[in-house]
Design a protein around this motif. Structure first.
Motif, mmCIF file in Angstrom:
data_model
loop_
_atom_site.group_PDB
_atom_site.id
_atom_site.type_symbol
_atom_site.label_atom_id
_atom_site.label_comp_id
_atom_site.label_asym_id
_atom_site.label_seq_id
_atom_site.Cartn_x
_atom_site.Cartn_y
_atom_site.Cartn_z
ATOM 1 N N ALA A 63 0.838 -1.199 0.000
ATOM 2 C CA ALA A 63 0.000 0.000 0.000
ATOM 3 C C ALA A 63 0.870 1.246 0.000
ATOM 4 O O ALA A 63 1.924 1.282 0.634
ATOM 5 N N ALA A 65 0.654 4.903 1.344
ATOM 6 C CA ALA A 65 -0.106 5.710 2.295
ATOM 7 C C ALA A 65 0.468 7.123 2.340
ATOM 8 O O ALA A 65 1.549 7.335 2.881
ATOM 9 N N LEU A 121 -7.959 0.380 4.389
ATOM 10 C CA LEU A 121 -6.721 -0.200 4.898
ATOM 11 C C LEU A 121 -7.003 -1.234 5.991
ATOM 12 O O LEU A 121 -6.430 -2.325 5.994
ATOM 13 N N LEU A 130 -2.595 -7.389 3.146
ATOM 14 C CA LEU A 130 -1.670 -6.267 3.145
ATOM 15 C C LEU A 130 -0.411 -6.700 3.890
ATOM 16 O O LEU A 130 -0.490 -7.233 5.009
ATOM 17 N N VAL A 133 3.767 -1.445 3.770
ATOM 18 C CA VAL A 133 3.233 -0.098 3.558
ATOM 19 C C VAL A 133 4.392 0.850 3.295
ATOM 20 O O VAL A 133 5.356 0.895 4.067
ATOM 21 N N MET A 135 5.014 4.728 3.277
ATOM 22 C CA MET A 135 4.198 5.739 3.949
ATOM 23 C C MET A 135 4.970 7.013 4.259
ATOM 24 O O MET A 135 6.195 7.006 4.398
#
Length: 246
Positions: A63, A65, A121, A130, A133, A135
């Motif tokens: 992901a 973020a 999320l 997931l 991340v 971020m």
């Protein structure tokens, strides 16, 4: 019951004498159920065939973020990882969740989008879909405080001690909230927010890794691992690739 041959011959003759629309109406009226069942079977077979032809196995779920990479950089990193792994790009992929904004970007007042991103999320974490991340500092603070990130020294020491030594100087510490009075505060039973926290080493400052060094980032980039990932070996393999890819 089987009809006599003479009667069946009359039905055949009558059917041949019908016009094309009449024949279609006759077939639909008397064979509607078998036709519907056959259509359902055909559609199901096509759908299943298309699924197996286009479905890709996800080696990892990543992901972004409050972080944006260009399409070129995104493809360079993750398509390159697949090649490094020797994976078939037609049947495997690194699934990515783009445009998640867990904290409102500077100057933004779109709190609903931040809320929707957090819900998405949390759903992916709950479904164990997931693993990693990428971020910003704000998203890192939020995920760390919520306790979603794995302790990296323990993870790396167990899975790849050499990799731990390689990223040791890039490891970052952040607070994890052990308990707080948020519920009481929301109910008006407390005057001020209070929390008990403890520090955890749960991210890598990733913008200096070879994979990201050439990318013009507006702020520091952090890499975290979700605590309930079932794909630890693949996560370690990705981190090792990011450390060595130029």
């Amino acid at each position: 019951m089987r009809l006599p041959e003479e009667e069946r011959a009359r039905y055949r003759a009558a059917f041949r004498a019908m016009s094309l629309p009449q024949k279609a109406e006759y077939v639909f009226a008397y064979y509607k159920l078998p036709l519907v069942l056959a259509l359902v079977a055909i559609v199901s077979a096509v759908s299943i065939g298309r699924y197996f032809l286009t479905h890709k196995e996800s080696l990892l779920y990543v992901a972004y973020a409050n972080v944006e990479l260009t399409d070129e950089d995104d493809a360079r990193i993750f398509d390159g990882y697949l090649r490094e792994r020797g994976a078939n790009a037609r049947t495997t992929q690194v699934s990515r969740y783009y445009d998640l904004y867990l904290c409102d970007p500077e100057g933004s007042v779109d709190h609903q989008y931040s809320y929707a991103s957090r819900v998405k999320l949390l759903a992916t974490i709950d479904a164990e879909e997931l693993d990693v991340v990428l971020m910003s500092k704000g998203s890192y603070d939020l995920l760390s405080h919520s306790g979603y990130l794995a302790d990296l020294p323990e993870l790396l020491a167990t899975g790849d001690p050499k990799l731990l030594a390689q990223v040791q100087d890039l490891l970052q510490s952040n607070d994890v909230i052990i308990e707080d009075n948020q519920v009481e505060l929301d109910l008006g039973e407390a005057d001020a927010y209070e929390a008990t926290t403890e520090p955890h080493v749960n991210a890598i400052e990733a913008d200096t890794l070879p994979a990201f060094a050439s990318i013009d980032l507006n702020e520091h980039l952090y890499l975290g691992v979700i605590g309930n990932t079932p794909r630890t070996d693949e996560v370690l393999s990705l981190i090792a690739y990011l450390c060595g890819q130029g």
